[in-house]
Design an enzyme around this catalytic site. Structure first.
Site, PDB file in Angstrom:
ATOM      1  N   ASP A  92      41.851  31.157  49.963  1.00 42.35           N
ATOM      2  CA  ASP A  92      42.305  30.266  48.788  1.00 42.35           C
ATOM      3  C   ASP A  92      43.121  29.053  49.390  1.00 42.35           C
ATOM      4  O   ASP A  92      43.623  29.168  50.425  1.00 42.35           O
ATOM      5  CB  ASP A  92      43.190  30.870  47.906  1.00 42.35           C
ATOM      6  N   SER A  93      42.984  28.188  48.392  1.00 46.32           N
ATOM      7  CA  SER A  93      43.304  26.657  48.747  1.00 46.32           C
ATOM      8  C   SER A  93      44.636  26.582  49.024  1.00 46.32           C
ATOM      9  O   SER A  93      45.358  25.571  49.691  1.00 46.32           O
ATOM     10  CB  SER A  93      42.698  25.788  47.940  1.00 46.32           C
ATOM     11  N   GLY A  95      47.089  25.902  46.516  1.00 47.05           N
ATOM     12  CA  GLY A  95      47.514  25.102  45.339  1.00 47.05           C
ATOM     13  C   GLY A  95      48.306  26.386  44.270  1.00 47.05           C
ATOM     14  O   GLY A  95      49.251  26.047  44.143  1.00 47.05           O
ATOM     15  N   PHE A  96      47.526  27.428  43.998  1.00 43.38           N
ATOM     16  CA  PHE A  96      48.158  28.413  43.187  1.00 43.38           C
ATOM     17  C   PHE A  96      49.387  28.932  43.768  1.00 43.38           C
ATOM     18  O   PHE A  96      50.127  29.170  42.989  1.00 43.38           O
ATOM     19  CB  PHE A  96      46.873  29.444  43.406  1.00 43.38           C
ATOM     20  N   GLY A 221      42.281  29.941  36.714  1.00 41.87           N
ATOM     21  CA  GLY A 221      43.220  29.871  35.522  1.00 41.87           C
ATOM     22  C   GLY A 221      43.171  31.105  34.696  1.00 41.87           C
ATOM     23  O   GLY A 221      43.426  30.827  33.307  1.00 41.87           O
ATOM     24  N   ASP A 271      38.740  39.214  43.448  1.00 43.01           N
ATOM     25  CA  ASP A 271      39.883  39.572  44.488  1.00 43.01           C
ATOM     26  C   ASP A 271      41.131  39.709  43.630  1.00 43.01           C
ATOM     27  O   ASP A 271      41.169  39.131  42.344  1.00 43.01           O
ATOM     28  CB  ASP A 271      40.190  38.399  45.308  1.00 43.01           C
ATOM     29  N   CYS A 310      37.502  58.459  49.585  1.00 40.21           N
ATOM     30  CA  CYS A 310      37.359  58.258  50.857  1.00 40.21           C
ATOM     31  C   CYS A 310      37.862  59.582  51.506  1.00 40.21           C
ATOM     32  O   CYS A 310      38.298  60.504  50.894  1.00 40.21           O
ATOM     33  CB  CYS A 310      37.855  56.903  51.493  1.00 40.21           C
ATOM     34  N   HIS A 339      43.714  54.130  49.352  1.00 40.53           N
ATOM     35  CA  HIS A 339      43.012  54.733  48.182  1.00 40.53           C
ATOM     36  C   HIS A 339      42.753  53.831  47.235  1.00 40.53           C
ATOM     37  O   HIS A 339      41.319  53.701  46.819  1.00 40.53           O
ATOM     38  CB  HIS A 339      43.934  55.900  47.559  1.00 40.53           C
TER      39      HIS A 339
END
Ligand code: GUN
EC number: 2.4.2.29
Length: 375
Positions: A92-93, A95-96, A221, A271, A310, A339
């Site tokens: 991710d860039s 900014g967020f 957003g 994500d 798993c 998990h």
């Protein structure tokens, strides 16, 4: 990077596909564990590969730029060389994170000024230097610098913010096109659709992004305070415009139910910190609903965490994990994170198999209510 669409659901917009990067293939729909600082919190890469079956992880430009910093990353041959994860990485860039983590920030046409949450030092991100930084980190997929406006922003704010995100995108593309990958494998740049909860802005943003012909496109957003139904509506509006032959990435979303609803609406990549963050807080996601492992009801429940899960799920009892959380053992957070991530990967893998089998909507309808139950 290439994307091959393998199956499109007859009854919905759900798709199954395969993304091919120089670090390997990603079968979609896919969930990408968040590894902000170059590590997925409390989970070793061996477990990510073997137990969780992660195909791609995230890194964050803001955090990695501050620590370990660009000199170390460059000397290591990028993030892959530094942390040893040999499968694909998306960054991710930043900014967020600048907006969500740093109190002091100044936003201008040129870029955003912020103070490090680590030592208070002053920094400035521009579309150009963020592209340079993502080149140095060396992710297979780099995100454009955008502004993610506060949830429920008014129309004027949203419109002006979108216009700036669009100008920033053009500057990102220009810099991306003028620079080369540093480590001998290809990198792709994904633009991000903004526009808050305003349909006309989302339509304009999606058209603007679609015109760029990028290898993949993201929707940002969302999940920032708007009602869930509004989020789904925005996804529909945007996906009606984004190219079908390119992967679509919904940023920062969400619960298992959110993910299935978004897959049904044509999203391919996800994500979210929820599986790891909630896991560290003793909350487990399962097909039968969520479990609070601190709850006394698990004290003498010696059944496995999740029969269909798993290996670690099958050899750990609910009573034991309950005890680990009560005793504040670090292993509790580790097991819960493994998990939850394994469950998220299983969820998207099951979705993919049902899309291919042609019964996705029927399967989704059969699991969606249970997923939200509290056990
Ligand atoms: N992560 C979650 N939402 C967003 C967004 O809108 N922009 C960016 N860059 N990252 C995000």
């Amino acid at each position: 990077m290439t994307f091959e669409l393998q199956h499109t659901d007859d009854a919905s917009d759900a798709r199954a596909g395969v993304i091919t990067t120089d670090h390997g293939q990603i079968l979609t729909p896919i969930f990408m564990p968040v590894g902000t600082e170059g590590a997925v919190k409390a989970v070793h890469f061996d477990e990510l590969r073997e137990e969780i079956k992660a195909q791609i992880i995230l890194g964050n430009t803001y955090h990695l730029y501050l620590r370990p910093g660009l000199d170390v990353l460059r000397a290591a041959g990028g993030l892959h060389g530094f942390n040893g994860w040999e499968r694909p990485i998306l960054t991710d860039s930043g900014g967020f994170q600048v907006f969500s983590l740093t109190g002091i920030r100044k936003l201008s046409e040129e870029g955003c000024e912020f103070r490090s949450h680590i030592d208070g030092s002053k920094h400035f991100f521009t579309p150009e230097n963020v592209m340079d930084t993502e080149r140095i980190i060396g992710a297979d997929i780099m995100m454009a610098l955008d502004e993610c406006p506060p949830g429920l922003s008014d129309y004027t704010y949203a419109k002006n913010s979108l216009a700036m995100t669009q100008r920033w995108l053009d500057r990102c593309i220009k810099r991306f096109d003028a620079t080369e990958p540093l480590y001998g494998y290809r990198q792709s740049l994904f633009p991000i659709v903004q526009g808050c909860t305003y349909k006309d802005l989302r339509v304009e943003a999606a058209k603007f992004v679609a015109d760029k012909g990028a290898d993949g496109n993201a929707i940002g957003g969302l999940a920032v305070g708007e009602p869930t139904e509004v989020m789904y509506e925005m996804i529909e509006v945007v996906n009606a415009i984004l190219p079908k032959d390119k992967p679509r990435y919904l940023m920062g979303v969400g619960t298992p139910q959110n993910i299935l609803e978004a897959i049904e609406r044509g999203v391919d990549m996800f994500d979210c910190v929820m599986p790891t963050r909630n896991g560290r807080n003793a909350m487990l996601f399962t097909y039968e609903g969520t479990m609070n492992m601190r709850n006394k009801k698990w004290e003498t429940d010696f059944s496995p965490l999740d029969e269909g899960g798993c290996h670690i799920d099958r050899v750990t009892t609910k009573a034991y994990l309950h005890h680990l959380f009560k005793a504040k053992e670090l292993l509790a957070m580790q097991i819960a994170s493994i998990h939850n991530l394994a469950f998220y990967l299983r969820l998207v893998t099951d979705a993919r198999q049902h899309i291919i089998a042609g019964d996705f909507t029927k399967w989704k309808a059969s699991v969606i209510d249970q997923l939200g139950r509290r056990r």
